[in-house]
Design an enzyme around this catalytic site. Structure first.
Site, PDB file in Angstrom:
ATOM      1  N   ASP A   1       1.020 -17.728  -3.581  1.00  0.00           N
ATOM      2  CA  ASP A   1       1.647 -16.710  -4.432  1.00  0.00           C
ATOM      3  C   ASP A   1       0.554 -16.091  -5.293  1.00  0.00           C
ATOM      4  OD1 ASP A   1       3.245 -15.086  -5.909  1.00  0.00           O
ATOM      5  OD2 ASP A   1       4.140 -16.702  -7.106  1.00  0.00           O
TER       6      ASP A   1
ATOM      7  N   ASP B   1       0.853  -1.196   0.000  1.00  0.00           N
ATOM      8  CA  ASP B   1       0.000   0.000   0.000  1.00  0.00           C
ATOM      9  C   ASP B   1       0.890   1.248   0.000  1.00  0.00           C
ATOM     10  OD1 ASP B   1       0.897  -0.512   2.663  1.00  0.00           O
ATOM     11  OD2 ASP B   1      -0.626   0.834   3.447  1.00  0.00           O
TER      12      ASP B   1
ATOM     13  N   HIS C   1       1.491  -9.169  -3.356  1.00  0.00           N
ATOM     14  CA  HIS C   1       0.506  -8.119  -3.054  1.00  0.00           C
ATOM     15  C   HIS C   1       1.279  -6.805  -2.951  1.00  0.00           C
ATOM     16  CE1 HIS C   1      -3.334  -6.634  -1.345  1.00  0.00           C
ATOM     17  NE2 HIS C   1      -2.548  -5.811  -0.668  1.00  0.00           N
TER      18      HIS C   1
ATOM     19  N   GLU D   1       2.197 -10.207   0.798  1.00  0.00           N
ATOM     20  CA  GLU D   1       2.491  -8.777   0.676  1.00  0.00           C
ATOM     21  C   GLU D   1       3.990  -8.580   0.919  1.00  0.00           C
ATOM     22  OE1 GLU D   1      -0.147  -6.091   2.816  1.00  0.00           O
ATOM     23  OE2 GLU D   1       0.885  -4.332   2.003  1.00  0.00           O
TER      24      GLU D   1
HETATM   25  O1  9MR Z   1       3.094  -6.121   9.603  1.00  0.00           O
HETATM   26  C1  9MR Z   1       1.829  -5.881  10.179  1.00  0.00           C
HETATM   27  C2  9MR Z   1       1.407  -7.103  10.952  1.00  0.00           C
HETATM   28  O2  9MR Z   1       2.266  -7.296  12.056  1.00  0.00           O
HETATM   29  C3  9MR Z   1      -0.043  -6.970  11.404  1.00  0.00           C
HETATM   30  O3  9MR Z   1      -0.450  -8.193  11.978  1.00  0.00           O
HETATM   31  C4  9MR Z   1      -0.932  -6.609  10.215  1.00  0.00           C
HETATM   32  C5  9MR Z   1      -2.389  -6.435  10.594  1.00  0.00           C
HETATM   33  O4  9MR Z   1      -2.549  -5.356  11.446  1.00  0.00           O
HETATM   34  O5  9MR Z   1      -0.460  -5.417   9.617  1.00  0.00           O
HETATM   35  C6  9MR Z   1       0.826  -5.535   9.082  1.00  0.00           C
HETATM   36  O6  9MR Z   1       1.206  -4.311   8.532  1.00  0.00           O
HETATM   37  C7  9MR Z   1       0.559  -3.872   7.350  1.00  0.00           C
HETATM   38  C8  9MR Z   1       0.185  -2.432   7.605  1.00  0.00           C
HETATM   39  O7  9MR Z   1      -0.819  -2.365   8.587  1.00  0.00           O
HETATM   40  C9  9MR Z   1      -0.264  -1.696   6.347  1.00  0.00           C
HETATM   41  N1  9MR Z   1       0.702  -1.854   5.283  1.00  0.00           N
HETATM   42  C10 9MR Z   1       0.970  -3.239   4.965  1.00  0.00           C
HETATM   43  C11 9MR Z   1       1.553  -3.939   6.180  1.00  0.00           C
HETATM   44  C12 9MR Z   1       1.959  -5.360   5.843  1.00  0.00           C
HETATM   45  O8  9MR Z   1       0.882  -6.197   5.578  1.00  0.00           O
END
Ligand code: 9MR
Length: 541
Positions: free
Chosen positions: A510, A157, A461, A519
């Protein structure tokens, strides 16, 4: 009739350094292994170790030690006369290219600037998020606008989040601080920033953004993003309004620790910039002391990444330790608590960084340095032991969380710290096995780094990789990795079909839908880049 050998060999697909300990994993094998060179000669015969059960994949795994083979080349692995695979490589500077690629990825994540073809090749793109006048969301406790640009997009994102930038930037600063000679000359074709080495030029791009996120009273805003996640568009097409959201203790202490470290690292290159970083660190720290319990949670109108953390004492310890080391001012000195358990760093777990800093600055911290060292070694010994069975990594069932590849990576970084303070080979060896795991010695038989290895993620992702119409994903990205949470599974068009296998280490797909396993994120690339870079730097020259 002869029954075909059903064995599978899982290797580091990038290769092995000639002088390093070398190991691959074998499942369902029987008998000795032969390693055969390009000319068809058997150059090594090995009896695999006794099998051991690895709970995360419920497999019985045999480890095959081929350290004795030191001649660069490409080899086949044979068992019972049958070729199991032919992509086993031994090469000098094996991890140099992946180090460069993993660090170059931060350039691809840059907000506010165009990526020109001379640097980005086929992944060139227009600048995104160029409007630097950003509205303060009411969750900041104030109103109006601030000027904010630059920085790295967090992940797939386009949010920019101080807490996650904190551990990421710190890990990369540490990589430079621990190996300045190596990184003074390593280059990977990014735009010049004065005479800074590439690693520091890249880090400065994010520090510049972080500095814009500090309010006049010293407190640091939590994040900069749109209110909702954007669709699968290129950065330049994400034109929804940007907000600065929240202001809190975790962001302020993380910022303080990073800026205090940046002061030390940038001092010899740019004294003015370094002084600005230290000033900013002190102000953020003072704000954190005044506001010790301002935990951030997403306001109701905001859906982007929350990076919420209710436990703020570890962020404080981290900031205190870095400020203490940078200034020598005893009023910053934290107490190292030997009973604190969560020691492998992660975005909400900064305590281990303070412990490591204490262990390596005995002159400054006195008796606490020994306490810190003992804590470090207590865990490192368990880790080194765990690395002798299963797939050769520390990872156990509970480590398979969202971003499991960063858990593995940070365990490896932790083991390297233990190696630095003791010089004991067993820690180096266990850390080295982490990179083997991440580059293919795992039950998915997958190099988790895009663009590298026999089999690597093709559909991460990652919005730019989805929207750019280019077949290959942006290279040098470590995907989150397997975990059984299935947060991205559902019946909506953008959600995944159930890909879970019932065991943690293979619950992965994948597929672009899979933000929970496929992601990418800046804090997941950093420990990988750290290990790869350290393994090269430790053996350079
Ligand atoms: O890395 C983060 C993980 O530890 C959490 O469990 C998750 C859900 O809250 O969010 C991950 O971080 C994401 C972030 O909130 C937004 N950008 C993408 C990140 C990776 O998925």
């Amino acid at each position: 009739a002869t029954v075909a050998n059903a064995a599978t060999a899982y290797i580091n697909q990038i290769g092995y350094r000639p002088a390093d300990p070398k190991e691959f994993a074998l499942v369902d094998g029987s008998g000795d292994i032969e390693i055969v060179n390009a000319a068809g000669q058997t150059v090594l015969q090995v009896t695999p170790k006794a099998s051991s059960y690895w709970a995360p994949s419920t497999q019985n795994v045999q480890l095959v030690d081929f350290t004795a083979l030191t001649v660069p080349g490409t080899y086949s692995i044979k068992q019972g006369g049958q070729v199991l695979r032919s992509d086993l490589k031994i090469a000098d500077k094996t991890f140099e290219d992946v180090t460069k690629a993993a660090l170059k990825w931060y350039y691809y994540q840059r907000a506010s600037m165009e990526l020109e073809e001379q640097y980005a090749g086929q992944w060139k793109r227009a600048a995104g998020h160029t409007n630097s006048t950003v509205t303060l969301h009411n969750s900041t406790g104030t109103s109006g606008t601030i000027q904010s640009s630059k920085g790295w997009y967090d992940a797939g994102d386009y949010g920019r989040y101080i807490v996650n930038s904190g551990i990421t930037t710190y890990t990369l600063l540490s990589l430079y601080e621990h190996f300045p000679e190596y990184f003074n000359t390593l280059k990977w074709n990014i735009p010049a920033e004065g005479t800074l080495p590439d690693l520091l030029a890249e880090i400065k791009y994010n520090l510049d953004w972080m500095l814009t996120m500090q309010a006049a009273d010293g407190g640091v805003y939590h994040k900069l993003s749109t209110l909702q996640f954007p669709g699968d568009v290129m950065p330049a097409k994400d034109t929804e309004k940007l907000y600065v959201i929240g202001k809190g203790t975790a962001a302020s202490f993380d910022f303080a620790g990073v800026m205090a470290t940046a002061y030390r690292v940038f001092k010899t290159f740019d004294a003015t910039y370094a002084a600005q970083c230290l000033e900013a660190a002190k102000k953020a720290y003072a704000w954190g002391l005044q506001n010790p319990n301002k935990a951030f949670t997403n306001p109701s109108d905001v859906a982007t990444g929350s990076y919420s953390d209710g436990e703020l004492s570890d962020e404080k310890a981290f900031a205190s330790m870095e400020l203490f080391i940078s200034t020598g001012d005893a009023s910053y000195k934290p107490t190292i608590d030997p009973n604190k358990m969560s020691i492998v760093p992660a975005w909400p777990e900064m305590y281990g960084l303070a412990v490591y800093a204490a262990a390596t600055h005995a002159t400054e911290v006195g008796a606490d340095a020994e306490t810190a060292k003992q804590m470090l070694l207590q865990y490192a010994n368990e880790f080194a032991y765990a690395a002798s069975s299963g797939f050769g990594v520390v990872m156990s069932n509970e480590d398979f969380v969202w971003g499991s590849n960063a858990v593995a990576g940070n365990q490896g970084v932790f083991l390297l710290y233990a190696y630095y303070v003791t010089g004991e080979q067993k820690y180096y060896e266990a850390a080295k096995k982490v990179i083997d795991y991440l580059l293919g010695k795992n039950p998915l038989d997958m190099s988790f780094l895009t663009g590298f290895g026999t089999k690597s993620p093709k559909l991460p992702h990652h919005r730019p990789s989805t929207a750019d119409k280019i077949t290959d994903p942006v290279p040098g990205m470590i995907v989150g990795g397997p975990q059984p949470g299935g947060e991205d599974i559902g019946s909506k068009s953008w959600e995944c079909k159930d890909y879970r296998t019932g065991v943690p280490a293979t619950s992965y797909t994948d597929n672009r839908c899979s933000y929970a396993t496929n992601e990418v994120a800046i804090n997941w690339n950093a420990p990988f880049a750290y290990i790869a870079g350290a393994l090269e730097a430790l053996n350079a020259g």
